[in-house]
Design a protein around this motif. Structure first.
Motif, PDB file in Angstrom:
ATOM      1  N   ASP A  23       0.801  -1.230   0.000  1.00 24.61           N
ATOM      2  CA  ASP A  23       0.000   0.000   0.000  1.00 24.61           C
ATOM      3  C   ASP A  23       0.825   1.267   0.000  1.00 24.61           C
ATOM      4  O   ASP A  23       0.472   2.245  -0.642  1.00 24.61           O
ATOM      5  N   SER A  24       1.942   1.266   0.736  1.00 24.01           N
ATOM      6  CA  SER A  24       2.673   2.528   0.825  1.00 24.01           C
ATOM      7  C   SER A  24       3.537   2.768  -0.416  1.00 24.01           C
ATOM      8  O   SER A  24       3.740   3.904  -0.828  1.00 24.01           O
ATOM      9  N   LEU A  25       4.018   1.684  -1.047  1.00 22.81           N
ATOM     10  CA  LEU A  25       4.853   1.859  -2.248  1.00 22.81           C
ATOM     11  C   LEU A  25       4.030   1.851  -3.538  1.00 22.81           C
ATOM     12  O   LEU A  25       4.575   2.024  -4.631  1.00 22.81           O
ATOM     13  N   PHE A  26       2.734   1.615  -3.428  1.00 21.48           N
ATOM     14  CA  PHE A  26       1.855   1.536  -4.609  1.00 21.48           C
ATOM     15  C   PHE A  26       2.356   0.459  -5.583  1.00 21.48           C
ATOM     16  O   PHE A  26       2.482   0.685  -6.778  1.00 21.48           O
ATOM     17  N   LEU A  27       2.664  -0.699  -5.041  1.00 19.37           N
ATOM     18  CA  LEU A  27       3.057  -1.818  -5.896  1.00 19.37           C
ATOM     19  C   LEU A  27       1.815  -2.632  -6.204  1.00 19.37           C
ATOM     20  O   LEU A  27       1.123  -3.087  -5.284  1.00 19.37           O
ATOM     21  N   PRO A  28       1.483  -2.829  -7.475  1.00 16.68           N
ATOM     22  CA  PRO A  28       0.224  -3.487  -7.820  1.00 16.68           C
ATOM     23  C   PRO A  28       0.304  -5.005  -7.684  1.00 16.68           C
ATOM     24  O   PRO A  28       1.385  -5.584  -7.746  1.00 16.68           O
ATOM     25  N   THR A  29      -0.864  -5.651  -7.546  1.00 22.12           N
ATOM     26  CA  THR A  29      -0.889  -7.115  -7.471  1.00 22.12           C
ATOM     27  C   THR A  29      -0.672  -7.724  -8.851  1.00 22.12           C
ATOM     28  O   THR A  29      -0.398  -8.906  -8.963  1.00 22.12           O
ATOM     29  N   LYS A  30      -0.852  -6.922  -9.898  1.00 21.36           N
ATOM     30  CA  LYS A  30      -0.747  -7.446 -11.261  1.00 21.36           C
ATOM     31  C   LYS A  30      -0.381  -6.351 -12.249  1.00 21.36           C
ATOM     32  O   LYS A  30      -0.509  -5.169 -11.944  1.00 21.36           O
TER      33      LYS A  30
END
Ligand code: PMV
Length: 324
Positions: A23-30
């Motif tokens: 959530d904090s790094l805005f890394l997506p699940t896909k």
């Protein structure tokens, strides 16, 4: 006082991003794929302020926006800057239209900040942005990392190395797949179902979906597997393949959202009326048109330029329509 201006356009996802693995790094699940809409532009001017706090105006209105403030603080920390800013941001599209402006908004803001400090990552020219710029924009709003580019764009999910560390921040970036000239006939019509703003932010909607929807994990796998097919379909300018993949991905994403607890529904009765018209045009009149919908009730219709007017005429009967 130095003042810079930067522009970016909104984008519509053909294969969706919905959910963060960090959530904090805005890394997506896909991974996701989008098309940048050439006429929905945000123009942002930025100057260094004399005041102790930032001044932010969107469409001439003073705003206090937690997401923008968090992003500016991140930029200051990352680049060891202590300045505050006067920011003036304007959208070329109707503000009341409920169209997502966070993608173009944060992409323009990221570009502008890089320009203000002459950071090389802004790219040599506005047409050649760097992947670092997309990584910065990603931290404002996930979809903004795709708005750094024109045309058809992929946002790579990126890999999280077992050791963690900084590489996981940098491996998730967007890049252009094909420029707009690759397929000039590709066209998007926008049908407005409801002009009010959404009640559940995409951030909260994503969290609730990940935590509670029984269908989410399956969708992530299926949606990720559509990526190579979508690239191939765009490469071969196959409107039926692009439309079918996009429509399916969007319907499955909304199914996940609706099966969250408590249930979230971004769609309105008008949304359904619009998608019914699109299906009817396709099945009865053999017009190649398909729909996709983001986290809101408005519908984007994927078609070819030569069919845009037919689509507009049909939809005008039931809602306001934007076409360019
Ligand atoms: O970037 P955000 O937080 O506005 O999320 C965008 C999510 C969708 O528009 C629904 C899908 C997408 O890939 O743009």
């Amino acid at each position: 006082m130095k003042e810079v201006t930067a522009k970016a356009n909104a984008n519509i996802a053909l294969i969706k991003y919905w959910g963060k693995r960090d959530d904090s790094l805005f890394l997506p699940t896909k991974s996701s794929i989008s098309f940048t809409l050439p006429h929905l532009t945000t123009t942002t001017t930025i100057a260094i302020s004399d005041a102790p706090q930032d001044t932010i105006k969107i469409n001439e209105k003073l705003v206090q926006d937690e997401k923008i403030t968090r992003f500016l603080n991140l930029f200051r920390k990352k680049y060891c800057v202590s300045d505050t800013f006067v920011i003036n941001s304007k959208n070329s599209f109707p503000t009341a239209a409920g169209l997502a402006s966070s993608s173009s908004g944060f992409a323009a803001l990221a570009k502008g900040l890089c320009k203000l400090y002459d950071l090389a990552m802004a790219g040599r020219t506005p047409e050649a942005p760097t992947k670092e710029l997309s990584i910065l924009a990603r931290r404002g709003s996930g979809s903004a990392c795709r708005s750094v580019y024109d045309g058809f764009v992929i946002w790579h999910r990126g890999v999280t190395p077992p050791t963690g560390g900084t590489t996981q921040k940098t491996h998730s970036y967007a890049e252009q797949l094909f420029p707009p000239e690759h397929w000039p006939e590709f066209h998007i019509v926008i049908a407005l179902a409801d002009e009010s703003s959404k009640k559940v932010s995409s951030r909260i909607g994503m969290q609730k979906t990940i935590e509670t929807s029984p269908h989410y994990e399956k969708w992530v796998k299926r949606s990720e597997s559509r990526i190579p097919h979508m690239i191939d379909a765009i490469k071969h300018k196959d409107i039926d393949a692009v439309g079918t993949l996009a429509e399916r991905d969007c319907l499955e994403m909304h199914h996940c959202i609706q099966t969250s607890t408590p249930s979230i529904n971004y769609l309105r009765p008008k949304t359904r009326q619009i998608t019914d018209v699109v299906k009817k045009l396709r099945l009865e009149q053999k017009i190649p048109c398909y729909f996709t919908i983001d986290a809101g009730p408005n519908v984007k219709i994927i078609t070819l330029k030569e069919h845009a007017q037919t689509v507009v005429e049909e939809l005008k009967e039931i809602c306001s329509v934007l076409t360019f």
